[in-house]
Write a protein that holds these residues in place. Sequence first.
Motif, PDB file in Angstrom:
ATOM      1  N   GLN A   1       5.468  23.680   0.618  1.00  0.00           N
ATOM      2  CA  GLN A   1       5.211  23.606   2.019  1.00  0.00           C
ATOM      3  C   GLN A   1       4.247  22.608   3.165  1.00  0.00           C
ATOM      4  O   GLN A   1       4.163  22.168   3.611  1.00  0.00           O
ATOM      5  CB  GLN A   1       5.244  25.226   2.211  1.00  0.00           C
ATOM      6  N   ASN A   2       2.779  22.850   2.031  1.00  0.00           N
ATOM      7  CA  ASN A   2       2.539  21.408   2.999  1.00  0.00           C
ATOM      8  C   ASN A   2       2.900  20.291   2.895  1.00  0.00           C
ATOM      9  O   ASN A   2       1.972  19.392   3.560  1.00  0.00           O
ATOM     10  CB  ASN A   2       0.810  22.033   2.199  1.00  0.00           C
ATOM     11  N   LEU A   3       3.469  19.541   2.019  1.00  0.00           N
ATOM     12  CA  LEU A   3       3.832  18.274   1.309  1.00  0.00           C
ATOM     13  C   LEU A   3       4.602  18.261   3.127  1.00  0.00           C
ATOM     14  O   LEU A   3       4.324  16.249   4.177  1.00  0.00           O
ATOM     15  CB  LEU A   3       5.037  17.667   1.280  1.00  0.00           C
ATOM     16  N   TYR A   4       5.683  18.761   4.425  1.00  0.00           N
ATOM     17  CA  TYR A   4       5.590  19.035   5.543  1.00  0.00           C
ATOM     18  C   TYR A   4       4.086  18.250   6.602  1.00  0.00           C
ATOM     19  O   TYR A   4       4.432  17.107   7.128  1.00  0.00           O
ATOM     20  CB  TYR A   4       6.275  19.947   6.161  1.00  0.00           C
ATOM     21  N   ARG A   5       3.382  19.033   6.467  1.00  0.00           N
ATOM     22  CA  ARG A   5       2.072  19.469   6.985  1.00  0.00           C
ATOM     23  C   ARG A   5       0.925  18.114   7.233  1.00  0.00           C
ATOM     24  O   ARG A   5       1.066  16.463   7.466  1.00  0.00           O
ATOM     25  CB  ARG A   5       0.878  19.362   6.896  1.00  0.00           C
ATOM     26  N   TRP A   6       0.784  17.081   5.230  1.00  0.00           N
ATOM     27  CA  TRP A   6       0.752  15.553   4.872  1.00  0.00           C
ATOM     28  C   TRP A   6       1.528  14.624   5.542  1.00  0.00           C
ATOM     29  O   TRP A   6       0.963  13.541   5.866  1.00  0.00           O
ATOM     30  CB  TRP A   6       1.049  15.865   3.090  1.00  0.00           C
ATOM     31  N   SER A   7       2.559  14.603   5.023  1.00  0.00           N
ATOM     32  CA  SER A   7       3.710  13.548   5.756  1.00  0.00           C
ATOM     33  C   SER A   7       3.621  13.417   7.144  1.00  0.00           C
ATOM     34  O   SER A   7       3.384  12.126   7.698  1.00  0.00           O
ATOM     35  CB  SER A   7       5.235  13.921   5.466  1.00  0.00           C
TER      36      SER A   7
ATOM     37  N   VAL B   1      -5.534   9.763  -1.705  1.00  0.00           N
ATOM     38  CA  VAL B   1      -6.213  10.567  -0.491  1.00  0.00           C
ATOM     39  C   VAL B   1      -6.503  12.274  -0.650  1.00  0.00           C
ATOM     40  O   VAL B   1      -6.068  12.509  -0.582  1.00  0.00           O
ATOM     41  CB  VAL B   1      -5.424  10.324   1.114  1.00  0.00           C
ATOM     42  N   GLY B   2      -8.018  12.417  -0.948  1.00  0.00           N
ATOM     43  CA  GLY B   2      -8.414  13.686  -1.517  1.00  0.00           C
ATOM     44  C   GLY B   2      -8.641  14.622  -0.053  1.00  0.00           C
ATOM     45  O   GLY B   2      -7.879  13.762   1.072  1.00  0.00           O
ATOM     46  N   GLY B   3      -9.376  15.923   0.042  1.00  0.00           N
ATOM     47  CA  GLY B   3      -9.456  16.688   1.013  1.00  0.00           C
ATOM     48  C   GLY B   3      -8.146  17.689   1.480  1.00  0.00           C
ATOM     49  O   GLY B   3      -7.623  17.597   0.351  1.00  0.00           O
ATOM     50  N   SER B   4      -8.211  18.610   2.506  1.00  0.00           N
ATOM     51  CA  SER B   4      -7.275  19.495   3.012  1.00  0.00           C
ATOM     52  C   SER B   4      -6.515  18.810   3.968  1.00  0.00           C
ATOM     53  O   SER B   4      -6.585  19.188   4.601  1.00  0.00           O
ATOM     54  CB  SER B   4      -7.713  20.831   3.071  1.00  0.00           C
ATOM     55  N   VAL B   5      -5.250  19.493   3.936  1.00  0.00           N
ATOM     56  CA  VAL B   5      -4.420  19.477   5.292  1.00  0.00           C
ATOM     57  C   VAL B   5      -4.571  20.518   6.123  1.00  0.00           C
ATOM     58  O   VAL B   5      -4.430  19.998   7.486  1.00  0.00           O
ATOM     59  CB  VAL B   5      -2.692  19.224   4.819  1.00  0.00           C
ATOM     60  N   GLY B   6      -5.387  21.223   6.616  1.00  0.00           N
ATOM     61  CA  GLY B   6      -6.065  22.716   7.161  1.00  0.00           C
ATOM     62  C   GLY B   6      -7.401  21.924   7.889  1.00  0.00           C
ATOM     63  O   GLY B   6      -7.871  22.862   8.411  1.00  0.00           O
TER      64      GLY B   6
ATOM     65  N   LYS C   1       0.934  -1.367  -0.047  1.00  0.00           N
ATOM     66  CA  LYS C   1       0.101   0.639  -0.211  1.00  0.00           C
ATOM     67  C   LYS C   1       1.121   1.307   0.257  1.00  0.00           C
ATOM     68  O   LYS C   1       2.089   1.829   1.043  1.00  0.00           O
ATOM     69  CB  LYS C   1      -1.355  -0.606   1.500  1.00  0.00           C
ATOM     70  N   VAL C   2       0.542   2.233  -0.899  1.00  0.00           N
ATOM     71  CA  VAL C   2       1.412   3.171  -1.273  1.00  0.00           C
ATOM     72  C   VAL C   2       0.726   4.382  -0.912  1.00  0.00           C
ATOM     73  O   VAL C   2      -0.048   4.118  -1.958  1.00  0.00           O
ATOM     74  CB  VAL C   2       2.532   3.423  -2.715  1.00  0.00           C
ATOM     75  N   LEU C   3       0.202   5.381  -0.281  1.00  0.00           N
ATOM     76  CA  LEU C   3      -0.185   6.677  -0.143  1.00  0.00           C
ATOM     77  C   LEU C   3       0.213   7.525  -0.926  1.00  0.00           C
ATOM     78  O   LEU C   3       1.511   8.530  -1.623  1.00  0.00           O
ATOM     79  CB  LEU C   3      -0.545   7.041   1.266  1.00  0.00           C
ATOM     80  N   VAL C   4      -0.316   8.464  -1.456  1.00  0.00           N
ATOM     81  CA  VAL C   4      -0.185  10.031  -2.389  1.00  0.00           C
ATOM     82  C   VAL C   4      -1.072  11.255  -2.036  1.00  0.00           C
ATOM     83  O   VAL C   4      -2.299  10.686  -1.885  1.00  0.00           O
ATOM     84  CB  VAL C   4      -0.928   9.362  -4.017  1.00  0.00           C
ATOM     85  N   LEU C   5      -0.597  11.909  -1.575  1.00  0.00           N
ATOM     86  CA  LEU C   5      -0.733  12.647  -0.501  1.00  0.00           C
ATOM     87  C   LEU C   5      -0.987  14.443  -1.382  1.00  0.00           C
ATOM     88  O   LEU C   5       0.731  14.216  -2.130  1.00  0.00           O
ATOM     89  CB  LEU C   5      -0.310  12.571   0.711  1.00  0.00           C
ATOM     90  N   GLY C   6      -1.176  15.024  -1.280  1.00  0.00           N
ATOM     91  CA  GLY C   6      -1.524  16.754  -1.285  1.00  0.00           C
ATOM     92  C   GLY C   6      -2.293  17.180  -1.333  1.00  0.00           C
ATOM     93  O   GLY C   6      -3.622  16.555  -1.333  1.00  0.00           O
ATOM     94  N   ASP C   7      -1.635  18.349  -1.827  1.00  0.00           N
ATOM     95  CA  ASP C   7      -3.319  19.316  -1.460  1.00  0.00           C
ATOM     96  C   ASP C   7      -4.071  18.897  -2.660  1.00  0.00           C
ATOM     97  O   ASP C   7      -4.010  18.721  -3.434  1.00  0.00           O
ATOM     98  CB  ASP C   7      -2.570  20.982  -1.982  1.00  0.00           C
TER      99      ASP C   7
END
Length: 238
Positions: free
Chosen positions: A104-110, A67-72, A8-14
């Motif tokens: 910048q948001n990648l720090y928060r996602w990870s 994974v959809g959505g917003s990190v905030g 399983k590999v997650l794909v994350l980002g805004d």
Amino acid sequence: MAALDRVKVLVLGDSGVGKSSLVHLLCQNQVLGNPSWTVGCSVDVRIHDYKEGTPEEKTYYIELWDVGGSVGSASSVKSTRAVFYNSVNGIILVHDLTNKKSSQNLYRWSLEALNRDVAPSGVLVTNGDYDREQFADNQIPLLVIGTKLDQIPETKRNEVLTRTAFLAEDFNAEEINLDCTNPRYLAAGSSNAVKLSRFFDKVMQIQLHLSFLFYVINPVCILRANSMVGLLLSLATS
Ligand SMILES: Nc1nc2c(ncn2[C@@H]2O[C@H](COP(=O)(O)OP(=O)(O)O)[C@@H](O)[C@H]2O)c(=O)[nH]1
Ligand SMILES: [Mg+2]
């Protein structure tokens, strides 16, 4: 053919960075014509030849969890999203090269995905700052992918690519920058395809290592438990 196994590999980002377009390109080898809004999470599968061209070559399924959505998002949304973060073998962090905030948001996602069990006070990130130490002992392979390279003018490419190289370094990860609307960026034999294959090999390698440890450690535990039961029985009957 040997049985296909899965990771399983997650794909994350805004939202809007190109995750759905990327996953479609990776799994279907085609450009996604008309991306629609991703609600919750969507999963697609890529077939990967582990250690291709070697005697150890084996075929695996790579599940890509977009994974959809917003990190905030509100904490209730984050905790709902946390169900997708179980048993993760690798993470692809996606940012839009034309949008600094998405990088910048990648720090928060990870951190959201890696530290899901940590109390909120430990999840850091204030004013865009982060602590490199947070990633130092991370065992889950990460790959940073920058999209919309086609939207960066030639005159700005060096500046943008220098910035993304630092970003990837922060995550101790390899990086790929591409245009998701052009399959040539992932053509077989290209440097991007090689990086991608190396990343999936790394994901598989760690998974195989963990499975190996599980099978080695488990019999030891069973033997110990059996000898304890034997000891207790002999004490009870003596
Ligand atoms: N020009 C260009 N457009 C892209 C690229 N990647 C994605 N897009 C477009 O960006 C928009 C958002 O893409 P989507 O895959 O839905 O992003 P997601 O919300 O992260 O899943 C869509 O209109 C895509 O066609 C790219 O590399 N270059
Ligand atoms: Mg999407």
